[in-house]
Design an enzyme around this catalytic site. Structure first.
Site, PDB file in Angstrom:
ATOM      1  N   ASP A 116     -49.597 -18.717  10.856  1.00 40.12           N
ATOM      2  CA  ASP A 116     -49.797 -18.864   8.380  1.00 40.12           C
ATOM      3  C   ASP A 116     -49.408 -20.456   8.920  1.00 40.12           C
ATOM      4  OD1 ASP A 116     -49.378 -19.402   5.971  1.00 40.12           O
ATOM      5  OD2 ASP A 116     -48.912 -17.185   6.058  1.00 40.12           O
TER       6      ASP A 116
HETATM    7  C1  NOJ Z   1     -50.080 -19.368   3.312  1.00 37.73           C
HETATM    8  C2  NOJ Z   1     -49.795 -17.403   2.642  1.00 37.73           C
HETATM    9  O1  NOJ Z   1     -48.717 -16.509   3.777  1.00 37.73           O
HETATM   10  C3  NOJ Z   1     -51.036 -16.847   3.569  1.00 37.73           C
HETATM   11  O2  NOJ Z   1     -51.670 -16.074   3.442  1.00 37.73           O
HETATM   12  C4  NOJ Z   1     -52.450 -17.984   3.428  1.00 37.73           C
HETATM   13  O3  NOJ Z   1     -53.179 -17.282   3.986  1.00 37.73           O
HETATM   14  C5  NOJ Z   1     -52.467 -18.754   4.191  1.00 37.73           C
HETATM   15  N1  NOJ Z   1     -50.838 -19.681   3.713  1.00 37.73           N
HETATM   16  C6  NOJ Z   1     -53.537 -20.797   4.223  1.00 37.73           C
HETATM   17  O4  NOJ Z   1     -53.132 -20.016   2.859  1.00 37.73           O
END
Ligand code: NOJ
Length: 755
Positions: free
Chosen positions: A280
């Site tokens: 993430d």
């Molecule tokens: C943070 C989020 O937790 C995740 O779900 C998302 O896909 C990513 N950012 C990318 O935007």
């Protein structure tokens, strides 16, 4: 026949092997030409945003692409923007390796469907598969080839804002939905120009953050993980998801992004996952805050744990060359990660045609096409849940409304469009959403009365926090009291009042935990004032999580949960309110009576002293019941579905046999409609404690008024398996209870034995 099938199977297997061999050779040849720096570049996933005038390319990322230091990018779409970057990758780099283009396509891309928690309430996996397919059609026509979806985190704490992004509290339903979404996105052939690579997230257990506070720690026994939280991730892996995303949280003292047991032993060795793992957002550099080392140490630990791609933190780029020199990370580890990412590109057909997903023609045809809007309305209709609908003295039920009555629509969300598409509707334009008011006008109901009644929020501090993230919450020039006074005057002229209230979309989703999950105080003030008018009140809710609705449930006459229902929210809500569609949704997360009950979920254990109101020393609260206000699987209809004649064809089974459970469902109301029959099982006595009920099957049926049908569920020994104390997936002989009904808390029951 058998022979033909076997031959077909063997031929297909050979085709598969031949394809794999061709892929392996292609990638091995390519990797032989790659420098270590270029291999590490493939592991780098930066974000490129947009500005108001359109896509803007970050110069730094462009030059990194040119140097072969980028494997994929995200947050960029449209054929033009994607082509510009892909051009750099395939025309200006030494080895011409195409880029992956990822994005958060969560509940639709441009056409926005209801939030995932709402979609889950449809219990319609075929519909959810179609929605994922439609989202893939649209996203791939916008240059994308990779979505960060489905989010499959089991969640039992509605204080956590991200419950809106998942399927709720149940591992069985969550697994079915995970599978449907992966299949919908990826189709049968990932190289097709309309298929999108899925990414299961957030691995793992992100939904169990302590106290529902975002990014908090997770501490959980392995038995609970395996039985309750891991199944949907595994279902996504089994469905062939091409990638998986590591979560932000720690698990039992080890951050997921650095957890070798999780990323390698469980995911790859036990589950046989063949795709790649991306982190993430900045999860690698966040390991420093988690307290497991400096940037060198955390990079070493995460790649050695089994992480393949570094989203945004760029520590792989920075630290891996030295770590290899020092012998702390092997070239083989980097080769392996690089190979997995190149394989994904190969499977997407990008080496054959890097421009495969870039087509102005498809873009024109697919973006917000008429069929997608029809599907968005169907999805919104099927996600809506009727939570309450009482009979009044002088009429049948409050709902559906009659067009002959004078109706006042009151509330800050009646004319609102900004909130309808919910959070994580990244590429969705809220201006395209159809409001309730617009839908009423489309139905020529111009006579409908209206008052705003209150601001969405009056809490200035909260408004300021949310508006930073584009919540666009404005407060009226009239005072709160003036708004209420006006609303009461309007209500006085009506036969029925429809109050449209709820959360700002920004109050759920990422970084949107709440400690108090009721309606905002100013909205409650309005509702109390409306109640004083003595008019029948229908409460229409828009929100991204279960709310505490104890007072509302006691005080208003009908409650309709509409979530954030997407682009076609307004028309769907109006159809439900006026009975053009008979609501059929059922909630997939329990609604607590108050915050103190959390976590409250249907599939809990019994304790040694189960609640008994005659005995003081039993498991209970002094000030609230143990039961949620609305349980898992609950949802009303304008009709009434009665279950009878539950029978089992026999009352025992063994490893080689099955039981058929049947029940008759009769539509005894005045409306045709859809009903979801739910089947639960309880393992009465086992080597470890087991939940009181676990969902093991469900079926949707359509019944005309007066019609009845027999519904059958097949139970085999496999349905009775669970992870025991040694984490072996076993069934244990003994007695089981089976429950069938329209809600987890209201079922007929029977018993059988596994021999
Ligand atoms: C943070 C989020 O937790 C995740 O779900 C998302 O896909 C990513 N950012 C990318 O935007």
């Amino acid at each position: 026949m058998k022979y033909t099938v076997t031959v077909f199977f063997l031929v297909m297997m050979n085709v598969g092997f031949a394809q794999d061999a061709a892929m392996n050779k292609f990638i091995s040849d390519l990797m032989q030409k790659m420098t270590l720096e270029e291999k590490i570049g493939q592991l780098n996933l930066p974000s490129i945003g947009f500005d108001v005038t359109g896509p803007v390319l970050s110069k730094d990322v462009e030059s990194k692409i040119q140097k072969g230091l980028v494997g994929g990018v995200f947050n960029t779409f449209t054929p033009n923007a994607v082509r510009k970057l892909q051009d750099i990758a395939v025309k200006q780099t030494r080895l011409k390796i195409p880029l992956l283009f990822g994005y958060d396509v969560i509940h639709g891309h441009r056409t926005i469907f209801p939030i995932p928690l709402g979609l889950a309430a449809s219990w319609d996996t075929a519909l959810i598969r179609r929605i994922a397919r439609a989202a893939a059609d649209e996203a791939t026509a916008d240059g994308l080839n990779w979505t960060f979806s489905p989010m499959v985190d089991i969640a039992r704490d509605p204080r956590w804002g991200r419950v809106s992004e998942g399927a709720g509290e149940d591992p069985f339903l969550g697994s079915q939905i995970a599978k449907a979404m992966v299949q919908g996105y990826q189709g049968n052939n990932l190289t097709a120009d309309s298929t999108l690579m899925a990414c299961i997230k957030h691995f793992a257990l992100y939904g169990a953050v302590e106290a529902g506070r975002e990014y908090n720690v997770v501490d959980m026994s392995t038995v609970k993980m395996y039985n309750d939280y891991l199944p949907p991730y595994k279902a996504g892996v089994d469905a062939g998801a091409g990638s998986i995303m590591s979560s932000f949280n720690e698990i039992n003292g080890m951050p997921a992004t650095a957890d070798k047991w999780l990323m390698t032993d469980l995911l790859r060795k036990q589950w046989g996952f063949k795709g790649f793992v991306a982190t993430d957002y900045t999860a690698v550099s966040e390991l420093i805050n988690h307290g497991i080392g400096d940037s060198m140490q955390v990079t070493q630990q995460s790649i050695n744990a089994g992480i393949d791609m570094d989203m945004v933190s760029e520590l792989f780029l920075l630290e891996l060359p030295d770590l290899v020199k020092q012998g702390k990370v092997s070239v083989a580890t980097i080769d392996n990660a690089c190979r997995l990412i190149l394989e994904a590109k190969y499977k997407l057909g990008l080496f054959e045609d890097p421009y495969r997903y870039i087509s102005e023609e498809r873009n024109k045809k697919e973006i917000m096409s008429a069929d997608k809007l029809v599907l968005a309305k169907e999805a919104a209709l099927k996600s809506i849940v009727l939570l309450k609908n009482i009979k009044l003295k002088n009429r049948q039920h409050v709902l559906p409304l009659s067009r002959d009555e004078k109706i006042a629509f009151i509330g800050p969300l009646v004319k609102d469009k900004r909130n309808l598409i919910g959070s994580w509707s990244a590429a969705g334009d809220w201006k395209n959403a159809v409001s309730i008011w617009e839908a009423l006008l489309q139905k020529k109901m111009d006579e409908t009365l209206y008052a705003k009644g209150c601001n969405l929020l009056d809490d200035k501090e909260l408004i300021a926090k949310l508006n930073v993230h584009d919540a666009q919450i404005e407060t009226d020039s009239l005072t709160p009291q003036q708004l209420i006074d006006n609303a009461v005057k309007v209500a006085a002229q009506a036969d029925v009042v429809v109050a449209v209230l709820g959360e700002s979309f920004a109050m759920s989703g990422e970084a949107a935990s709440r400690s108090d999950i009721g309606l905002p105080e100013n909205q409650e003030d309005l509702l109390k004032a409306l109640k004083q008018t003595g008019k029948p009140i229908v409460l229409v809710l828009m929100n991204g999580r279960p709310l505490t609705l104890d007072w509302e449930n006691d005080s208003v006459d009908a409650i309709v949960e509409t979530w954030f229902a997407g682009t076609m929210a307004g028309p769907a809500i109006v159809d439900v309110l006026f009975g053009d569609y008979n609501p059929s949704g059922k909630i997939t997360m329990s609604y607590p009576e108050n915050v103190g009950q959390i976590p409250v979920y249907y599939n809990h254990k019994n304790t040694g002293r189960p609640f008994d109101d005659k005995n003081k020393y039993t498991s209970k609260y002094l000030d609230v019941s143990n039961e949620p206000l609305y349980p898992f699987g609950y949802g009303l209809s304008y009709s009434s579905f009665d279950y009878s004649d539950m029978t089992l064809n026999k009352n025992y089974l063994d490893k080689n046999s099955s039981i058929t459970a049947s029940v008759t469902i009769a539509n005894n109301g005045n409306y045709d409609g859809e009903e979801t029959a739910e089947m639960y099982i309880q393992d009465i006595s086992a080597s470890i404690t087991r939940p009181l009920k676990e969902l093991k099957g469900f079926q949707k049926i359509y019944l005309k008024k007066g019609e009845s049908k027999k519904v059958q569920f097949l139970i085999t020994e496999k349905d009775l398996r669970f992870y025991n104390a040694d984490l072996h997936f076993v069934s244990e002989p003994g007695k089981f209870k089976i429950y069938i009904g329209g809600c987890s808390a209201n079922c007929s029951e029977n018993e059988f034995e596994l021999r």
